[in-house]
Write a protein that holds these residues in place. Structure first.
Motif, short mmCIF file in Angstrom:
data_model
loop_
_atom_site.label_atom_id
_atom_site.label_comp_id
_atom_site.label_asym_id
_atom_site.label_seq_id
_atom_site.Cartn_x
_atom_site.Cartn_y
_atom_site.Cartn_z
N VAL A 106 35.01 48.39 43.06
CA VAL A 106 35.83 48.94 44.13
C VAL A 106 35.23 48.61 45.50
CG1 VAL A 106 36.68 51.09 45.19
CG2 VAL A 106 36.79 50.79 42.71
N ALA A 107 33.91 48.75 45.62
CA ALA A 107 33.25 48.47 46.90
C ALA A 107 33.44 47.02 47.31
CB ALA A 107 31.76 48.82 46.81
N ASP A 108 33.25 46.10 46.36
CA ASP A 108 33.45 44.68 46.66
C ASP A 108 34.88 44.41 47.13
OD1 ASP A 108 30.84 44.25 45.72
OD2 ASP A 108 31.53 43.64 43.72
N SER A 109 35.83 45.05 46.45
CA SER A 109 37.24 44.88 46.82
C SER A 109 37.50 45.41 48.22
CB SER A 109 38.14 45.60 45.83
OG SER A 109 37.96 45.08 44.53
N ALA A 110 36.93 46.57 48.54
CA ALA A 110 37.13 47.16 49.87
C ALA A 110 36.54 46.26 50.95
CB ALA A 110 36.51 48.55 49.93
N ILE A 111 35.36 45.71 50.69
CA ILE A 111 34.74 44.81 51.68
C ILE A 111 35.61 43.58 51.89
CG2 ILE A 111 32.77 43.29 52.10
CD1 ILE A 111 31.05 45.43 50.59
N THR A 112 36.06 42.98 50.79
CA THR A 112 36.88 41.76 50.89
C THR A 112 38.19 42.04 51.61
OG1 THR A 112 35.90 40.93 48.84
CG2 THR A 112 37.99 39.93 49.54
N ILE A 113 38.88 43.10 51.23
CA ILE A 113 40.14 43.46 51.89
C ILE A 113 39.88 43.79 53.36
CG2 ILE A 113 42.02 45.15 51.97
CD1 ILE A 113 41.70 45.28 48.85
#
Length: 169
Positions: A142-149
């Protein structure tokens, strides 16, 4: 004839305004969701195992002691320091009047929440739990996704932001 002295516009200072509270709420929501799902993965899927959800998506329980996409494996202390420096920079930009556009702050809030979510794992366990797997792509969370988005939203907002006109234009 003497001209009146010119005044410089007062410099705006970074400050947390009441209407900015939702950016912090979003960052904390990302942290909470990230940590909750990682806890759930640790409790339900043995490390190294996977669970097919819907093709091509799998839930896995893997850990990563490096950065995104498996780079810098074993560089924990360096990654902790760069995460902290990055979070400081994000907070400075988040409340900087130059980044007042809501989309810019949205991107920064997502990045902040993701950075803190992964930092918690890195400090607590020395590695980050990744659990989303699609073919031909490293596992992520989830954290990686939030950073990318967040990065994509920030770049999009910066590209859409009208540039101030230059004298003589």
């Amino acid at each position: 004839m003497e001209s009146a002295p010119t005044r410089e516009a007062p410099r705006q200072r970074a400050a947390v305004r009441p209407q900015d509270g939702w950016f912090l709420v979003l960052a904390f929501a990302v942290i909470g969701a990230d940590q909750a799902v990682k806890w759930l993965i640790r409790q339900t899927i043995e490390r190294g195992d996977s669970l097919a959800v819907v093709w091509p998506l799998k839930l896995v329980h893997v850990t990563n002691s490096g950065a995104a996409f498996g780079m810098f494996q074993g560089a924990g202390p360096l990654l902790v320091m760069t995460s902290i420096l990055g979070m400081i920079a994000i907070v400075v930009f988040l409340f900087n009047p130059s980044f007042a556009h809501p989309l810019m702050r949205l991107g920064l809030a997502l990045m902040l929440g993701g950075a803190v979510g992964n930092l918690i794992d890195r400090v607590k366990d020395g590695e980050v739990v990744d659990f989303v797997k699609v073919p031909n792509f490293p596992a992520f969370n989830v954290a990686d996704s939030a950073i990318t988005i967040g990065v994509l939203v920030l770049v999009w907002a910066m590209l859409r932001e009208p540039q101030p006109s230059q004298p003589g234009d």
